[in-house]
Design an enzyme around this catalytic site. Sequence first.
Site, PDB file in Angstrom:
ATOM      1  N   ASP A 228       0.835  -1.205   0.000  1.00 35.42           N
ATOM      2  CA  ASP A 228       0.000   0.000   0.000  1.00 35.42           C
ATOM      3  C   ASP A 228       0.870   1.255   0.000  1.00 35.42           C
ATOM      4  O   ASP A 228       1.975   1.244   0.557  1.00 35.42           O
ATOM      5  CB  ASP A 228      -0.900  -0.045   1.251  1.00 35.42           C
ATOM      6  N   GLY A 229       0.356   2.309  -0.608  1.00 33.63           N
ATOM      7  CA  GLY A 229       1.019   3.614  -0.524  1.00 33.63           C
ATOM      8  C   GLY A 229       1.650   4.108  -1.814  1.00 33.63           C
ATOM      9  O   GLY A 229       2.324   5.141  -1.807  1.00 33.63           O
TER      10      GLY A 229
ATOM     11  N   HIS B 286       2.881   3.448  -8.983  1.00 35.18           N
ATOM     12  CA  HIS B 286       2.768   2.006  -9.251  1.00 35.18           C
ATOM     13  C   HIS B 286       4.028   1.486  -9.960  1.00 35.18           C
ATOM     14  O   HIS B 286       4.493   0.388  -9.702  1.00 35.18           O
ATOM     15  CB  HIS B 286       1.523   1.713 -10.088  1.00 35.18           C
TER      16      HIS B 286
ATOM     17  N   LEU C 208      11.160 -20.442  -4.453  1.00 33.32           N
ATOM     18  CA  LEU C 208      10.070 -19.607  -3.944  1.00 33.32           C
ATOM     19  C   LEU C 208       8.802 -19.775  -4.788  1.00 33.32           C
ATOM     20  O   LEU C 208       8.870 -19.788  -6.018  1.00 33.32           O
ATOM     21  CB  LEU C 208      10.522 -18.132  -3.998  1.00 33.32           C
TER      22      LEU C 208
END
Length: 255
Positions: free
Chosen positions: A26-27, A43, A137
């Site tokens: 977020d942010g 973004h 991962l």
Amino acid sequence: MSSINTLKKQILSQGELPNHIAIIMDGNGRWAKKRGLPRTVGHKYGVKAVKKVVRAAGEIGIKYLTLYTFSTENWKRPKKEVSAIMNLLYETTRRELNELLENNVRLITTGDIEALSPRRRKMLKEAIALTANDTGLTLNLALNYSGRFEILQAVKNIAVDYAKGAFKIDDIDGELFSSYLQTNGLPDPDLLIRTSGEMRISNFLLWQTSYTEMYITDVLWPDFDEKEFYRAIIDFQGRERRFGRVKRAKKSKGT
Ligand code: FPP
């Protein structure tokens, strides 16, 4: 100030790693606004943070990383912003595919990707198929995801299967319920990181985060980097997880 390597060493020598880390990124908008830039630039820099964190997670051997990339509510943003996020997702996945393969990263998604444009959906599915056998991962992008929708869908599908006689009412337990969620096959997150200081869950992994440790930082997502990520893990390693139980008593002699 500790270096990335010092933090990494501390994590690896200190204790258990979280098996699954989930992040509410977020942010981006606020980061851009602070600089007098359009939200879409936020973004774009958010993607740079994604790359740093994915690499950092892989380097210390984190098994699962789920990123809240796009919620079902995000469609309500201005059209231009939605398409900017979607394009970034498309371009980044396409551009980084080789790096994912080189680093043994398996890409998966959670959420309804059928709502994405055919071109973007096709590319994502190709990337998912090409990395399917990677054993390092697992990078899970929550895309067009809603925790409430996921739970409702699970309830409906359980009702359908129950009506078909697939199981008895008492067979419906946490394990069966989890298997009807879109995250079936993934362990619940051990650590949930949220950037930019908001104290909300925002419809993210509502069932799965029952006993997840939360780490909320004021750092805006584009400023979140390897060090911030490793600091969150060190903080996690210092927590005592009780899962609703009381603190485990020290064993006394003879017991
Ligand atoms: C939240 O910031 C961010 C998003 C909703 C989008 C996150 C998407 C990316 C970083 C691109 C994804 C790319 C890949 C490859 C995973 P916000 O816009 O809500 O910020 P604000 O709260 O300050 O307005």
